[in-house]
Design a protein around this motif. Structure first.
Motif, PDB file in Angstrom:
ATOM      1  N   LYS A  80      -1.322   6.173 -47.823  1.00  0.00           N
ATOM      2  CA  LYS A  80      -0.938   6.698 -48.892  1.00  0.00           C
ATOM      3  C   LYS A  80       0.197   5.677 -49.492  1.00  0.00           C
ATOM      4  O   LYS A  80       0.802   4.664 -48.574  1.00  0.00           O
ATOM      5  N   ASN A  81       0.640   5.665 -50.731  1.00  0.00           N
ATOM      6  CA  ASN A  81       1.915   4.718 -50.969  1.00  0.00           C
ATOM      7  C   ASN A  81       3.167   4.859 -50.105  1.00  0.00           C
ATOM      8  O   ASN A  81       3.375   6.242 -50.222  1.00  0.00           O
ATOM      9  N   THR A  82       3.511   4.256 -49.270  1.00  0.00           N
ATOM     10  CA  THR A  82       4.658   4.326 -48.055  1.00  0.00           C
ATOM     11  C   THR A  82       5.801   3.716 -48.146  1.00  0.00           C
ATOM     12  O   THR A  82       5.911   2.742 -48.644  1.00  0.00           O
ATOM     13  N   THR A  83       7.014   4.703 -48.149  1.00  0.00           N
ATOM     14  CA  THR A  83       8.239   4.134 -48.147  1.00  0.00           C
ATOM     15  C   THR A  83       9.052   4.248 -46.768  1.00  0.00           C
ATOM     16  O   THR A  83       8.913   5.478 -46.551  1.00  0.00           O
ATOM     17  N   ASP A  98       8.833   7.985 -44.777  1.00  0.00           N
ATOM     18  CA  ASP A  98       7.496   8.241 -44.377  1.00  0.00           C
ATOM     19  C   ASP A  98       7.113   7.933 -43.006  1.00  0.00           C
ATOM     20  O   ASP A  98       6.262   8.116 -42.607  1.00  0.00           O
ATOM     21  N   GLU A 102       7.523   1.235 -57.940  1.00  0.00           N
ATOM     22  CA  GLU A 102       7.504   2.717 -58.186  1.00  0.00           C
ATOM     23  C   GLU A 102       6.358   3.382 -57.905  1.00  0.00           C
ATOM     24  O   GLU A 102       5.411   2.710 -57.731  1.00  0.00           O
ATOM     25  N   ASP A 103       6.209   4.727 -57.699  1.00  0.00           N
ATOM     26  CA  ASP A 103       5.036   5.165 -57.279  1.00  0.00           C
ATOM     27  C   ASP A 103       3.860   4.998 -58.153  1.00  0.00           C
ATOM     28  O   ASP A 103       3.767   4.816 -59.259  1.00  0.00           O
ATOM     29  N   GLY A 104       2.594   4.600 -57.667  1.00  0.00           N
ATOM     30  CA  GLY A 104       1.628   4.185 -58.153  1.00  0.00           C
ATOM     31  C   GLY A 104       1.416   2.534 -58.567  1.00  0.00           C
ATOM     32  O   GLY A 104       0.657   2.138 -59.354  1.00  0.00           O
TER      33      GLY A 104
END
Length: 199
Positions: A191-194, A177, A90-92
């Motif tokens: 950044k956190n990338t999907t 992304d 999950e994000d973060g």
């Protein structure tokens, strides 16, 4: 196989019985017999090859804030099936480590089904400062490779994702992304990338 013979006369009837070992389930016959019943009869018409196919389920356990995606997604996987298993934090969050029948830190793993009832566990934790994650998802019949395949990237680090069709079909492009139609994608992780590979 009843009756068992090295050679059979044309027209002979043969009874085939598939018996699964512990942890496996009978999925069906392949080759000269197409049937999903574990006890079946065939009539010999020519040289024939018949294979009993057995499969097993996979248990996945996500510890922390994330999920485990198994591609292709199905209830039973035949012996020898090649799978892609991907951590989806999950994000973060990021994949800290795999456990069970997988080990290591790479968020996208290949796994060949060779043991009954494998268990795959993933531990997720908070992303450290100055780092970012890459989550790769697959939609359709395909697989991906990631280079470098790491659980954490430095902000600004470059990565290459390569999509490969499995079976029939075509690669349709990347979404999320990244937006690209070519199968080889070079991108920077800022950044956190999907990213989803669509087949």
């Amino acid at each position: 196989v009843e009756p068992w013979r090295e050679k059979y006369l044309t027209g002979a009837k043969v009874k085939l019985t598939a018996t699964a070992e512990e942890g496996w389930q009978f999925m069906g016959w392949k080759g000269g017999l197409v049937d999903d019943q574990p006890v079946s009869e065939i009539t010999i018409t020519q040289d024939m090859a018949v294979t009993a196919q057995f499969g097993t389920g996979i248990t996945s356990n996500a510890l922390g804030s994330g999920a485990i995606n198994i591609y292709p997604a199905q209830d039973l996987y035949p012996y020898g099936a090649e799978l892609v298993i991907a951590a989806a934090p999950e994000d973060g969050q990021y994949l800290v480590t795999w456990a069970g029948d997988l080990s290591g830190l790479a968020p996208v793993m290949s796994h060949v089904v060779e043991t009954p009832s494998p268990t795959v566990s993933a531990l997720f934790g908070a992303v450290p400062s100055g780092k970012a994650t890459l989550s790769v998802e697959i939609s359709g019949n395909g697989k991906v490779s990631v280079d470098p395949n790491k659980n954490l990237y430095d902000i600004g680090e470059s990565v290459m994702i390569t999509a490969e069709v499995v079976g029939s079909g075509a690669f349709m492009g990347y979404t999320g992304d990244a937006d690209q139609k070519e199968a080889i994608l070079a991108t920077k992780i800022d950044k956190n990338t999907t990213i989803t590979a669509n087949f």
